[in-house]
Design a protein around this motif. Structure first.
Motif, PDB file in Angstrom:
ATOM      1  N   GLY A   8       0.780  -1.225   0.000  1.00  0.00           N
ATOM      2  CA  GLY A   8       0.000   0.000   0.000  1.00  0.00           C
ATOM      3  C   GLY A   8       0.812   1.277   0.000  1.00  0.00           C
ATOM      4  N   SER A  17      -3.065  11.122   1.242  1.00  0.00           N
ATOM      5  CA  SER A  17      -3.421   9.975   2.078  1.00  0.00           C
ATOM      6  C   SER A  17      -2.944   8.677   1.443  1.00  0.00           C
ATOM      7  CB  SER A  17      -4.940   9.907   2.254  1.00  0.00           C
ATOM      8  OG  SER A  17      -5.433  11.037   2.923  1.00  0.00           O
ATOM      9  N   ARG A  19      -3.314   4.180   2.449  1.00  0.00           N
ATOM     10  CA  ARG A  19      -3.772   3.136   3.355  1.00  0.00           C
ATOM     11  C   ARG A  19      -2.853   1.932   3.208  1.00  0.00           C
ATOM     12  NH1 ARG A  19      -8.909  -0.937   3.366  1.00  0.00           N
ATOM     13  NH2 ARG A  19      -9.295  -0.985   5.616  1.00  0.00           N
ATOM     14  N   SER A  21      -1.593  -1.927   4.254  1.00  0.00           N
ATOM     15  CA  SER A  21      -2.142  -3.205   4.693  1.00  0.00           C
ATOM     16  C   SER A  21      -1.001  -4.139   5.068  1.00  0.00           C
ATOM     17  CB  SER A  21      -2.977  -3.854   3.590  1.00  0.00           C
ATOM     18  OG  SER A  21      -4.082  -3.060   3.247  1.00  0.00           O
ATOM     19  N   PHE A  67      -3.191   9.521  11.712  1.00  0.00           N
ATOM     20  CA  PHE A  67      -3.130   8.093  11.367  1.00  0.00           C
ATOM     21  C   PHE A  67      -4.170   7.327  12.183  1.00  0.00           C
ATOM     22  CE2 PHE A  67       1.649   7.783  10.032  1.00  0.00           C
ATOM     23  CZ  PHE A  67       1.455   8.840   9.145  1.00  0.00           C
ATOM     24  N   THR A  68      -4.701   6.265  11.572  1.00  0.00           N
ATOM     25  CA  THR A  68      -5.637   5.389  12.265  1.00  0.00           C
ATOM     26  C   THR A  68      -5.243   3.939  12.011  1.00  0.00           C
ATOM     27  OG1 THR A  68      -7.437   6.978  11.995  1.00  0.00           O
ATOM     28  CG2 THR A  68      -8.037   4.718  12.552  1.00  0.00           C
ATOM     29  N   TYR A  79      -4.218  -2.741   9.297  1.00  0.00           N
ATOM     30  CA  TYR A  79      -4.284  -1.577   8.404  1.00  0.00           C
ATOM     31  C   TYR A  79      -3.725  -0.344   9.098  1.00  0.00           C
ATOM     32  CZ  TYR A  79      -7.693  -4.582   6.066  1.00  0.00           C
ATOM     33  OH  TYR A  79      -8.322  -5.632   5.448  1.00  0.00           O
ATOM     34  N   GLN A  81      -4.396   3.691   8.148  1.00  0.00           N
ATOM     35  CA  GLN A  81      -4.884   4.794   7.325  1.00  0.00           C
ATOM     36  C   GLN A  81      -4.081   6.035   7.691  1.00  0.00           C
ATOM     37  OE1 GLN A  81      -7.313   4.900   4.838  1.00  0.00           O
ATOM     38  NE2 GLN A  81      -6.547   6.997   4.552  1.00  0.00           N
ATOM     39  N   ASN A  83      -3.494   9.989   6.866  1.00  0.00           N
ATOM     40  CA  ASN A  83      -4.017  11.213   6.263  1.00  0.00           C
ATOM     41  C   ASN A  83      -3.092  12.382   6.581  1.00  0.00           C
ATOM     42  OD1 ASN A  83      -6.312   9.749   5.414  1.00  0.00           O
ATOM     43  ND2 ASN A  83      -7.382  10.200   7.335  1.00  0.00           N
TER      44      ASN A  83
END
Length: 114
Positions: A8, A17, A19, A21, A67-68, A79, A81, A83
């Motif tokens: 990713g 952004s 994402r 994995s 970040f998440t 994952y 994520q 941003n």
């Protein structure tokens, strides 16, 4: 032994952004706390974010609010994520158990540049 495959990453402009994995082999993934780590050029590897078996998340200060981290135990997948990316987020990103005990995967390169 767990095998980890990160994907990713890529080149993105500041403010963009991505994402990430991480696919883990076997079911041991779902019974461990796991995390995302990164290593920038010329620097040591650092923990970016972690998530417990129960879903409790923690972040290093520099990525809080941007970040998440999340996990799908049914898919043995982690994952991240990301941003509002900044040039200082440029690094190779890895996933692993938290604290790290598994062998490292190949990582995925994230480059933030205009």
């Amino acid at each position: 032994q767990v095998q980890l495959v990160e994907s990713g990453g890529g080149l993105v402009q500041p403010g963009g952004s991505l994402r990430l994995s991480c696919a883990a082999s076997g079911t041991i993934f779902r019974i461990n706390d796991v995390g995302w780590y990164r290593q920038a050029p010329g620097k040591g590897r650092e923990l970016v974010a972690s998530i417990s078996i129960g879903g409790v998340t923690r972040y290093t200060d520099s990525v809080k609010g941007r970040f998440t981290i999340s996990r799908d135990n049914a898919k043995n997948t982690l994952y991240l994520q990301m941003n509002s990316l900044k040039p200082e987020d440029t690094a190779v990103y890895y996933c692993n158990r938290y604290p790290q005990t598994w062998d490292w995967g190949q990582g995925t390169q994230v480059t933030v540049s205009s």
